[in-house]
Motif scaffolding. Structure first.
Motif, short mmCIF file in Angstrom:
data_model
loop_
_atom_site.label_atom_id
_atom_site.label_comp_id
_atom_site.label_asym_id
_atom_site.label_seq_id
_atom_site.Cartn_x
_atom_site.Cartn_y
_atom_site.Cartn_z
N ASP A 1 0.50 -3.21 -7.86
CA ASP A 1 0.44 -2.30 -8.85
C ASP A 1 0.22 -2.92 -10.35
N THR A 2 -0.76 -2.52 -10.96
CA THR A 2 -0.75 -2.67 -12.27
C THR A 2 -1.02 -1.27 -13.13
N VAL A 3 0.14 -0.98 -14.09
CA VAL A 3 0.19 0.26 -14.57
C VAL A 3 0.30 0.07 -16.29
N GLU A 4 -0.59 0.89 -16.79
CA GLU A 4 -0.51 1.04 -18.21
C GLU A 4 -0.57 2.30 -18.66
N GLU B 1 1.58 6.42 -7.07
CA GLU B 1 0.66 7.21 -7.36
C GLU B 1 1.30 8.64 -7.63
N TYR C 1 2.26 1.65 -3.41
CA TYR C 1 1.21 2.15 -4.19
C TYR C 1 1.13 3.52 -4.35
N LYS D 1 0.77 -1.27 0.00
CA LYS D 1 -0.03 0.08 -0.12
C LYS D 1 0.90 1.14 0.04
N LYS E 1 -2.79 4.69 -16.35
CA LYS E 1 -3.75 3.98 -15.52
C LYS E 1 -3.18 3.11 -14.60
N HIS E 2 -3.31 3.43 -13.18
CA HIS E 2 -2.84 2.89 -12.00
C HIS E 2 -3.73 2.20 -11.31
N GLU E 3 -3.77 0.97 -10.94
CA GLU E 3 -4.73 0.12 -10.58
C GLU E 3 -4.06 -0.77 -9.28
N LYS E 4 -5.09 -1.26 -8.36
CA LYS E 4 -4.43 -2.27 -7.41
C LYS E 4 -4.87 -3.71 -7.99
N GLY E 5 -3.79 -4.55 -7.93
CA GLY E 5 -4.29 -6.07 -8.11
C GLY E 5 -3.66 -6.89 -7.33
#
Length: 553
Positions: free
Chosen positions: A406-409, A367, A363, A360, A394-398
């Motif tokens: 983190d998943t980043v695109e 961010e 993350y 966290k 595009k930053h999301e939690k996985g």
């Protein structure tokens, strides 16, 4: 930095010594002159895979040697670790490729593996070719780009330490649980061994001792019985002694009439006395022979129990003792596995909580990095004539991985009013080149790699966009040595060191020469790029003006 490259018998390059400056080095030349061969040579000396096809026809081998100077502390530390000298902060790296397909690598004339060249080379040069644009199309690579931009891997390293410990703990716990059923069965078998053998409390060699004692005791019993039987025969009912007395009585009254009977009578009397004496001695001997019936029974029972176990476990007494000892040791280990499972389960929960909290924090850090990243890259893209382009992260939690949760695109909107979409869906080749250059620009001061090579970064661009790329390359050249292969004049005019790759026919063979250009040579080459061969005076004047204008930027 890369100070000089020496090439011999590499494809169409017969021999060349190529000096490089510490800032922006530009290579130009006609299509097919050998610019790609130069990059292949650099790749070879950096330990990349190469084939015998690059050896000049008719030659035994190709040789590429690179001289690196002003080595960074990181490179020097690695060389020290490997025991490689770096006098005056310099090393040479050499690759020889034989026409028969073999190759030899050297660092400072010391034989080294291609893998070692690759390891050292990765600290010295970063090469960006057209294929590297594919990194932008692969979202799995975007997280690393973001981390490279962030520049602080403290949180990531701390997370990875905990994550790997969690992996090891979970793996060990899984192994123990998988083994639990077989462990239960093994424990049952071991306890049977311990109960069977432990009850006997065996000593080494005890079975042999018992056999001897039992045989002695059993023989004593037989001896007593034999003696008693013999005494009975002599003195018992219808015993021999009574018969002798009867025989003596029968002939006693006739001894006066027969001298011969006197002798026989005397002998019968003597035999009677002798037998009585023998019986007495036998009785005395029987009293002296020891017999412990309970001991004999104990010995027989114990030997029987030992022999049963020897047959059951197909071993001797020493083997039974070892089997028991090993079983005791193993059962302790199995019992400790139970406590280990409990400890590991608790540790796993503790580590899972810790790694989640670290993920966290990582993350949140990313961010903030993503916000700075989009601002910087957007500014770079605007400079590179891509105003209005919006880049987003595009930053999301996985799920938890070795890189965090983190998943980043990277997303891009090339036209105003359109929602950002994956780069792979909408970016053209020219846009990819400029986006990659923007990324290289924003992370140029984040690592310690001193040299960056761009192979045709100008693909798909022209005009003002090309000029902006040239300006950006020069800007990067202020903090890194830059080597760029280009076919655009807008980029070539920005060179601090301009080198011409030129194909010539010498005798019956084609040779590629590499020449460092002075001012007039640069003017002629820029004019050729702008207007083709045999440029006019006007074109030459325009080329000179462009070079001067670039120098003032």
């Amino acid at each position: 930095m890369l100070k000089e490259i020496y090439i011999k018998n590499l494809a169409v390059i017969k021999e060349a010594v190529i000096p490089l400056g510490e800032r922006l080095n530009i290579f130009t030349g006609e299509t097919g002159a050998g610019k790609s061969i130069l990059i292949n040579g650099i790749n070879a000396v950096l330990g990349q895979r190469c084939t015998k096809d690059i050896v000049r026809t008719g030659c035994d081998k190709a040789v590429i040697t690179a001289l690196f100077t002003e080595l960074s502390a990181e490179v020097c530390g690695k060389l020290d670790e490997l025991g490689i000298a770096h006098d005056d902060g310099e090393i040479t790296m050499t690759r020889e490729i034989s026409a028969d397909g073999g190759s030899v690598s050297r660092i400072n004339q010391r034989t080294a593996s291609a893998a070692l060249l690759k390891e050292i080379g990765a600290l010295l040069i970063n090469i960006h070719g057209q294929h590297d644009n594919q990194i932008l199309l692969d979202s799995d690579k975007h997280l690393k780009i973001l981390d490279d931009f962030g520049g602080d891997d403290t949180l990531l390293n701390e997370y990875r330490v905990t994550f790997r410990e969690l992996q090891q703990t979970a793996r060990r716990l899984g192994e123990l649980k998988k083994q639990e059923q077989s462990r239960i069965e093994r424990s049952r078998s071991l306890n049977e061994i311990i109960d069977d053998i432990g009850e006997l409390e065996l000593r080494e060699g005890e079975d042999d001792e018992l056999e001897k004692e039992y045989e002695t005791a059993r023989n004593s019993e037989k001896t007593i019985i034999a003696i008693k039987n013999a005494v009975g025969l002599i003195t018992g009912d219808e015993a021999v002694n009574d018969m002798l007395v009867s025989a003596e009585t029968e002939i006693a009254s006739y001894t006066d009439n027969s001298p011969r009977l006197v002798g026989l009578y005397e002998r019968l009397s003597a035999a009677e006395i002798e037998l009585a004496d023998i019986a007495s001695e036998l009785e005395a001997l029987a009293d002296k022979v020891e017999l412990d019936g309970q001991r004999l029974e104990y010995l027989g029972t114990r030997l029987n129990n030992i022999n049963k176990l020897k047959r059951k476990y197909a071993t001797d007494c020493e083997g039974l003792i070892k089997l028991y000892t090993d079983a005791c040791r193993e059962i302790i280990q199995l019992e400790s596995s139970d406590s280990e499972i409990k400890e590991l389960a608790a540790k796993r929960e503790e580590l899972l909580h810790k790694v989640t909290e670290q993920a966290k924090a990582l993350y949140d850090y990313r961010e903030n990095v993503a916000k700075r990243f989009t601002e910087r890259v957007t500014a770079e893209l605007e400079f590179l004539n891509m105003a209005g382009v919006i880049i987003a992260v595009k930053h999301e939690k996985g799920k938890l991985t070795v890189n965090g949760m983190d998943t980043v695109e990277f997303l891009i909107s090339a036209n105003k009013g359109e929602e950002p979409r994956p780069i792979s869906k909408i970016a053209s080749g020219g846009e990819l080149s400029r986006i990659m250059l923007a990324l290289k620009s924003v992370i140029a001061d984040k690592d310690s790699i001193p040299t960056m090579i761009f192979d045709e970064i100008d693909t798909g661009v022209s005009g003002k966009a090309a000029q902006k790329i040239g300006i950006k390359l020069r800007e990067i050249g202020k903090v890194r040595q830059v080597i760029c292969v280009t076919h655009l004049s807008q980029i070539a005019v920005m060179a601090d060191n301009h080198l011409l790759i030129e194909k010539q026919i010498v005798g019956e063979r084609t040779e590629t020469h590499v020449m460092q250009l002075g001012m007039e040579g640069r003017v002629a080459e820029i004019a050729r790029i702008m207007g083709g061969d045999d440029p006019s005076e006007l074109m030459l004047d325009n080329a000179r003006a462009e070079i001067n204008r670039a120098a003032e930027l």
